[in-house]
Design an enzyme around this catalytic site. Sequence first.
Site, PDB file in Angstrom:
ATOM      1  CG  ASN A  10      -1.603   0.837   1.559  1.00  9.79           C
ATOM      2  OD1 ASN A  10      -1.510   2.424   0.895  1.00  9.79           O
ATOM      3  ND2 ASN A  10      -2.504   1.213   3.066  1.00  9.79           N
ATOM      4  CD1 TRP A  11       3.617   1.129  -2.984  1.00  2.41           C
ATOM      5  CD2 TRP A  11       3.040   2.623  -5.138  1.00  2.41           C
ATOM      6  NE1 TRP A  11       3.860   0.942  -3.935  1.00  2.41           N
ATOM      7  CE2 TRP A  11       3.685   1.258  -5.530  1.00  2.41           C
ATOM      8  CE3 TRP A  11       2.788   3.900  -6.091  1.00  2.41           C
ATOM      9  CZ2 TRP A  11       4.688   1.357  -6.355  1.00  2.41           C
ATOM     10  CZ3 TRP A  11       3.271   3.426  -7.318  1.00  2.41           C
ATOM     11  CH2 TRP A  11       4.253   2.044  -7.488  1.00  2.41           C
ATOM     12  CE  LYS A  12      -0.435   3.383   5.123  1.00  2.00           C
ATOM     13  NZ  LYS A  12      -0.152   2.879   6.728  1.00  2.00           N
ATOM     14  CG  HIS A 103      -5.916   1.349   5.356  1.00  2.00           C
ATOM     15  ND1 HIS A 103      -5.485   2.522   6.481  1.00  2.00           N
ATOM     16  CD2 HIS A 103      -5.029   1.479   5.274  1.00  2.00           C
ATOM     17  CE1 HIS A 103      -4.317   2.386   6.874  1.00  2.00           C
ATOM     18  NE2 HIS A 103      -4.593   1.131   6.034  1.00  2.00           N
ATOM     19  CD  GLU A 105      -3.079   4.939   6.929  1.00  2.00           C
ATOM     20  OE1 GLU A 105      -2.950   5.181   5.392  1.00  2.00           O
ATOM     21  OE2 GLU A 105      -1.941   4.918   7.790  1.00  2.00           O
ATOM     22  CD  GLU A 183      -3.022  -2.394   7.358  1.00  2.00           C
ATOM     23  OE1 GLU A 183      -2.328  -3.228   6.743  1.00  2.00           O
ATOM     24  OE2 GLU A 183      -3.816  -1.507   7.111  1.00  2.00           O
ATOM     25  N   GLY A 189       2.481   1.966  11.317  1.00  2.00           N
ATOM     26  CA  GLY A 189       3.236   3.385  10.946  1.00  2.00           C
ATOM     27  C   GLY A 189       4.743   3.434  11.614  1.00  2.00           C
ATOM     28  CB  SER A 226       5.324  -2.095  11.975  1.00  3.73           C
ATOM     29  OG  SER A 226       4.664  -0.208  12.865  1.00  3.73           O
ATOM     30  N   GLY A 247       2.760  -1.139   3.991  1.00  2.81           N
ATOM     31  CA  GLY A 247       2.831   0.182   4.120  1.00  2.81           C
ATOM     32  C   GLY A 247       4.276   1.224   3.816  1.00  2.81           C
TER      33      GLY A 247
HETATM   34  P1  13P Z   1       2.909   0.109   7.982  1.00  2.00           P
HETATM   35  O1  13P Z   1       3.189  -1.006   7.291  1.00  2.00           O
HETATM   36  O2  13P Z   1       3.427   1.676   7.647  1.00  2.00           O
HETATM   37  O3  13P Z   1       2.316  -0.004   9.385  1.00  2.00           O
HETATM   38  O4  13P Z   1       1.454   0.437   7.078  1.00  2.00           O
HETATM   39  C1  13P Z   1       0.575  -0.698   7.306  1.00  2.00           C
HETATM   40  C2  13P Z   1      -0.894  -0.207   6.432  1.00  2.00           C
HETATM   41  O5  13P Z   1      -1.612   0.499   6.619  1.00  2.00           O
HETATM   42  C3  13P Z   1      -0.925  -0.638   5.667  1.00  2.00           C
HETATM   43  O6  13P Z   1      -2.302  -1.252   5.074  1.00  2.00           O
END
Ligand code: 13P
Length: 267
Positions: A10-12, A103, A105, A183, A189, A226, A247
């Site tokens: 997930n590149w966010k 998600h 977020e 998650e 994070g 993570s 992430g």
């Molecule tokens: P991280 O791997 O940065 O903790 O993010 C996890 C995530 O939200 C993937 O969708």
Amino acid sequence: MSVKKILIFNWKMAPQSLSEAKRLLTNYKRPITNNEENKKEIVVASPSVYLVYLSSLSSVVGRKSSVKLGAQDVFYENSGAYTGEISPKMLKNLGVKYVIIGHSERRKYLGETDEMINKKVLAVLKAGLKVILCVGEPTRSIKYKVESIKQAKNYIKKQLEKDLKKVSNIKYQVSRNLIVAYEPVWAIGGSHSDTPEDALEMIKYIKQTLNSKFYILNSRVLYGGSVNSKNIGDFLKRPEIDGALIGHASLKVEEVKKIIEIASKIV
Ligand code: 13P
């Protein structure tokens, strides 16, 4: 036959330019192997502005492509006056195969409710795309671990009940097209992940709940929070953990290569 493990990157909200996105994508390659069991599914969930370009690349289209494309969100209608939104049909017509929904977020910063998430899940399944539904509890106490895990299970059961409402009415192959990503919000994070043992307990619980409440058998359930090259092996070696949602590590070239390499050695 064992279930094929899946890695979803997930590149966010990154990277900031198409040229960086192009460069980043070149690192997502499955190692060449004749062992079908070891061929992991690799999905890149890119920001929607890059999907059009990425969908034209030979590495992401066609049956033998090494990478499949995912979207990070979608709207729940296929047509109408909804400024700024993207429909499941648009994604499908572009060659996108997976859609992340719910998600944490988006739940937190965009005010997505379980009701909206449920509509999205139904719309995406109806469109014949694969859903990656994210669930996870906001906090967990290490001091009161047993009690805390019980509370987490309860929290997730409620999320699943709301997010998957009416899913059993859909005639399409729900089990095959529904993927759940566990998650835990507190683990997202990059600072600390869940332990593989506790994640496993939660994932088994999610599978039981899918089965007993929704009659959904064989859906894949992944761990996210993570995940990096140091811990991915510990998660993936447990047969019940069907993959990972990654992430921040998905933006680091060396991490991506190592993660794919490590995962390819685990059946
Ligand atoms: P991280 O791997 O940065 O903790 O993010 C996890 C995530 O939200 C993937 O969708």
